[in-house]
Design a protein around this motif. Structure first.
Motif, PDB file in Angstrom:
ATOM      1  N   ALA A  50      22.656  41.208  89.461  1.00 31.17           N
ATOM      2  CA  ALA A  50      22.346  42.480  90.135  1.00 31.17           C
ATOM      3  C   ALA A  50      20.898  42.506  90.610  1.00 31.17           C
ATOM      4  O   ALA A  50      20.601  42.958  91.715  1.00 31.17           O
ATOM      5  CB  ALA A  50      22.619  43.650  89.191  1.00 31.17           C
ATOM      6  N   LEU A  51      19.995  42.000  89.790  1.00 31.83           N
ATOM      7  CA  LEU A  51      18.584  41.957  90.161  1.00 31.83           C
ATOM      8  C   LEU A  51      18.368  41.020  91.345  1.00 31.83           C
ATOM      9  O   LEU A  51      17.660  41.358  92.295  1.00 31.83           O
ATOM     10  CB  LEU A  51      17.737  41.500  88.968  1.00 31.83           C
ATOM     11  N   ARG A  52      19.006  39.864  91.307  1.00 30.71           N
ATOM     12  CA  ARG A  52      18.897  38.910  92.412  1.00 30.71           C
ATOM     13  C   ARG A  52      19.410  39.536  93.703  1.00 30.71           C
ATOM     14  O   ARG A  52      18.782  39.451  94.751  1.00 30.71           O
ATOM     15  CB  ARG A  52      19.673  37.639  92.060  1.00 30.71           C
ATOM     16  N   SER A  53      20.552  40.210  93.608  1.00 37.03           N
ATOM     17  CA  SER A  53      21.133  40.875  94.773  1.00 37.03           C
ATOM     18  C   SER A  53      20.210  41.968  95.304  1.00 37.03           C
ATOM     19  O   SER A  53      20.020  42.096  96.512  1.00 37.03           O
ATOM     20  CB  SER A  53      22.492  41.470  94.396  1.00 37.03           C
ATOM     21  N   GLU A  54      19.639  42.742  94.405  1.00 37.78           N
ATOM     22  CA  GLU A  54      18.718  43.807  94.807  1.00 37.78           C
ATOM     23  C   GLU A  54      17.513  43.225  95.541  1.00 37.78           C
ATOM     24  O   GLU A  54      17.093  43.732  96.569  1.00 37.78           O
ATOM     25  CB  GLU A  54      18.260  44.600  93.583  1.00 37.78           C
ATOM     26  N   ARG A  55      16.964  42.153  95.005  1.00 37.04           N
ATOM     27  CA  ARG A  55      15.797  41.528  95.639  1.00 37.04           C
ATOM     28  C   ARG A  55      16.137  40.971  97.018  1.00 37.04           C
ATOM     29  O   ARG A  55      15.337  41.026  97.929  1.00 37.04           O
ATOM     30  CB  ARG A  55      15.254  40.405  94.755  1.00 37.04           C
TER      31      ARG A  55
ATOM     32  N   ASN B 127      18.571  42.024  99.050  1.00 32.35           N
ATOM     33  CA  ASN B 127      19.077  43.014  99.997  1.00 32.35           C
ATOM     34  C   ASN B 127      18.127  44.157 100.329  1.00 32.35           C
ATOM     35  O   ASN B 127      18.401  44.925 101.235  1.00 32.35           O
ATOM     36  CB  ASN B 127      20.399  43.594  99.480  1.00 32.35           C
ATOM     37  N   ARG B 128      17.055  44.284  99.610  1.00 38.86           N
ATOM     38  CA  ARG B 128      16.164  45.397  99.917  1.00 38.86           C
ATOM     39  C   ARG B 128      15.276  45.018 101.105  1.00 38.86           C
ATOM     40  O   ARG B 128      14.946  43.857 101.291  1.00 38.86           O
ATOM     41  CB  ARG B 128      15.357  45.826  98.708  1.00 38.86           C
TER      42      ARG B 128
END
Length: 141
Positions: free
Chosen positions: A94-99, A101-102
């Motif tokens: 989730a953290l990787r995805s957040e980084r 996609n932001r």
């Protein structure tokens, strides 16, 4: 080998043979909550690869002199560690995805024109100007 180690696929006779135990021993472990298999809709026990591994571990630890309550505690702790590792992997994803996609890091700078966002990787030239802010948007340098 079964793809999902937690899939309850083995009937009690097959599980007992794979674990090297008597089926009655598996029933007893289920009754006391030591190694609990899945159940079919009809109520029949179904053992997974993981529960068979637990049964083998119970046999080994018991042969080494460990009590059943101690073995139960150990199995509970192993289950908790497995669950926590899964959760860490989920959170890392989730953290990787957040980084990824932001729209850039939320960094801000202040200057004569007010506070403004700074795009990721951009450096701001340091200013030594003194700015006096006044209500109404007027400023003096």
């Amino acid at each position: 080998m079964v793809e999902d180690e937690d899939a309850p696929v083995f009937a009690i006779a097959a599980a007992a043979e794979l674990a090297g135990m008597h089926p009655q021993t598996l029933r007893q472990y289920d009754r006391i909550g030591l190694v609990v298999p899945g159940r079919t809709r009809g109520g029949s026990r179904r053992y997974s690869v993981r529960t068979i591994q637990q049964l083998r571990e119970v046999a080994r630890l018991s042969a080494d002199g460990m009590s059943l309550p101690a073995i139960a505690r150990l199995l509970d702790l192993e289950d908790e560690v497995r669950m926590l590792r899964r959760r860490v992997l989920e959170l890392e994803g989730a953290l990787r995805s957040e980084r990824e996609n932001r729209p850039g890091v939320r960094v801000f700078a202040a200057g004569a024109g007010g506070v403004f966002p700074v795009p990721s990787g951009r450096r701001i030239r340091r200013s030594t100007d003194v700015v006096l802010w006044r209500p109404g948007g007027r400023h003096e340098e």
